[in-house]
Design an enzyme around this catalytic site. Structure first.
Site, PDB file in Angstrom:
ATOM      1  N   GLY A   1       0.638  -4.451  10.427  1.00  0.00           N
ATOM      2  CA  GLY A   1       1.839  -4.106   9.682  1.00  0.00           C
ATOM      3  C   GLY A   1       1.775  -2.637   9.330  1.00  0.00           C
ATOM      4  O   GLY A   1       0.703  -2.122   8.997  1.00  0.00           O
TER       5      GLY A   1
ATOM      6  N   ALA B   1      -0.619   0.763   6.065  1.00  0.00           N
ATOM      7  CA  ALA B   1      -0.884  -0.126   7.199  1.00  0.00           C
ATOM      8  C   ALA B   1      -1.929  -1.172   6.824  1.00  0.00           C
ATOM      9  O   ALA B   1      -2.763  -0.962   5.935  1.00  0.00           O
ATOM     10  CB  ALA B   1      -1.370   0.677   8.412  1.00  0.00           C
ATOM     11  N   ASP B   2      -1.869  -2.283   7.530  1.00  0.00           N
ATOM     12  CA  ASP B   2      -2.867  -3.337   7.345  1.00  0.00           C
ATOM     13  C   ASP B   2      -2.912  -4.180   8.613  1.00  0.00           C
ATOM     14  O   ASP B   2      -1.893  -4.342   9.287  1.00  0.00           O
ATOM     15  CB  ASP B   2      -2.526  -4.218   6.147  1.00  0.00           C
ATOM     16  CG  ASP B   2      -3.724  -5.052   5.714  1.00  0.00           C
ATOM     17  OD1 ASP B   2      -4.537  -4.537   4.920  1.00  0.00           O
ATOM     18  OD2 ASP B   2      -3.864  -6.192   6.184  1.00  0.00           O
ATOM     19  N   SER B   3      -4.093  -4.695   8.922  1.00  0.00           N
ATOM     20  CA  SER B   3      -4.262  -5.501  10.136  1.00  0.00           C
ATOM     21  C   SER B   3      -5.023  -6.785   9.829  1.00  0.00           C
ATOM     22  O   SER B   3      -5.945  -6.798   9.015  1.00  0.00           O
ATOM     23  CB  SER B   3      -5.040  -4.716  11.207  1.00  0.00           C
ATOM     24  OG  SER B   3      -4.348  -3.558  11.601  1.00  0.00           O
TER      25      SER B   3
ATOM     26  N   LYS C   1       0.831  -1.207   0.000  1.00  0.00           N
ATOM     27  CA  LYS C   1       0.000   0.000   0.000  1.00  0.00           C
ATOM     28  C   LYS C   1       0.865   1.257   0.000  1.00  0.00           C
ATOM     29  O   LYS C   1       0.602   2.211  -0.744  1.00  0.00           O
ATOM     30  CB  LYS C   1      -0.924  -0.009   1.220  1.00  0.00           C
ATOM     31  CG  LYS C   1      -1.995  -1.085   1.173  1.00  0.00           C
ATOM     32  CD  LYS C   1      -2.833  -1.099   2.443  1.00  0.00           C
ATOM     33  CE  LYS C   1      -3.906  -2.157   2.399  1.00  0.00           C
ATOM     34  NZ  LYS C   1      -4.735  -2.177   3.633  1.00  0.00           N
TER      35      LYS C   1
END
EC number: 3.6.1.9
Length: 202
Positions: free
Chosen positions: A108, A71-73, A55
């Site tokens: 992340g 960001a990613d979860s 991203k």
């Protein structure tokens, strides 16, 4: 002292934007449009790192001068990654399995520094926090599902919204569970010679 650097959040998450604003930051939101279904990894923590980097990279490639945060979860529950539920039935099934148990929320986050149209540095980190869930009564669960909130978030729960009463405690960084570790972002900025306070917008 403030630093005249453009800060970009490569995420459509309102929770991440709210966290950054509460921390005195004023990022511009540029959604990456990365196809998350194409990103896979053997471990959940590795997958969120790859997604966050993808991203940030996608947005950074379109920038001239900016600090880009991606960001990613994902919730890891019994070894399986849980993103957003497919529908209300999926969300209900998840909560029936998660109630009274715990999972690990992996977030992340990537900081890409773009200068003169070139990415001069990439910093990717993963923050993992154990989340201990309560067991909602059937009526509570149906009321929660009816709000639509659990359908829009990884793991089908929030810590900063209507789902908060159904989380008994977290072991780790609560902000990372919401969507972005501010403490980690501070460290990432420091590695670029920047203080997070330099980016405050008052």
């Amino acid at each position: 002292m403030s630093v005249d650097r453009r800060l970009v959040l490569a995420s459509a998450s309102p929770a991440r934007l709210a966290l950054m604003r509460q921390a005195g930051l004023a990022p511009e939101v540029v959604v990456s449009r990365v196809d998350e279904s194409t990103v896979r990894a053997a471990r959940v923590a590795e997958q969120v790192a790859l997604l966050a980097a993808a991203k940030a990279r996608a947005v950074a490639e379109e920038e001239t001068d900016a600090l880009v945060v991606g960001a990613d979860s994902l919730l890891e529950f019994r070894g399986q990654p849980l993103g957003k539920p497919a529908d209300v039935h999926d969300a209900r099934d998840r909560w029936r399995r998660m109630g009274g148990r715990s999972g690990v929320l992996h977030t992340g986050q990537a900081l890409f520094d773009v200068q003169a149209g070139q990415v001069v540095s990439r910093d990717v980190a993963v923050v993992s926090t154990t989340v201990h869930f309560a067991s909602p009564a059937p009526q509570e669960l149906e009321s929660y599902l009816a709000t639509g909130e659990p359908l829009a978030v990884a793991g089908a729960f929030t810590l900063d919204g209507l789902g908060a009463p159904f989380v008994r405690r977290v072991d780790g960084d609560p902000a990372a569970v919401v969507g972005l570790s501010l403490a980690t972002l501070r460290t990432q900025l420091a590695r670029r010679g920047l203080a997070i306070t330099d980016l405050w917008r008052r």
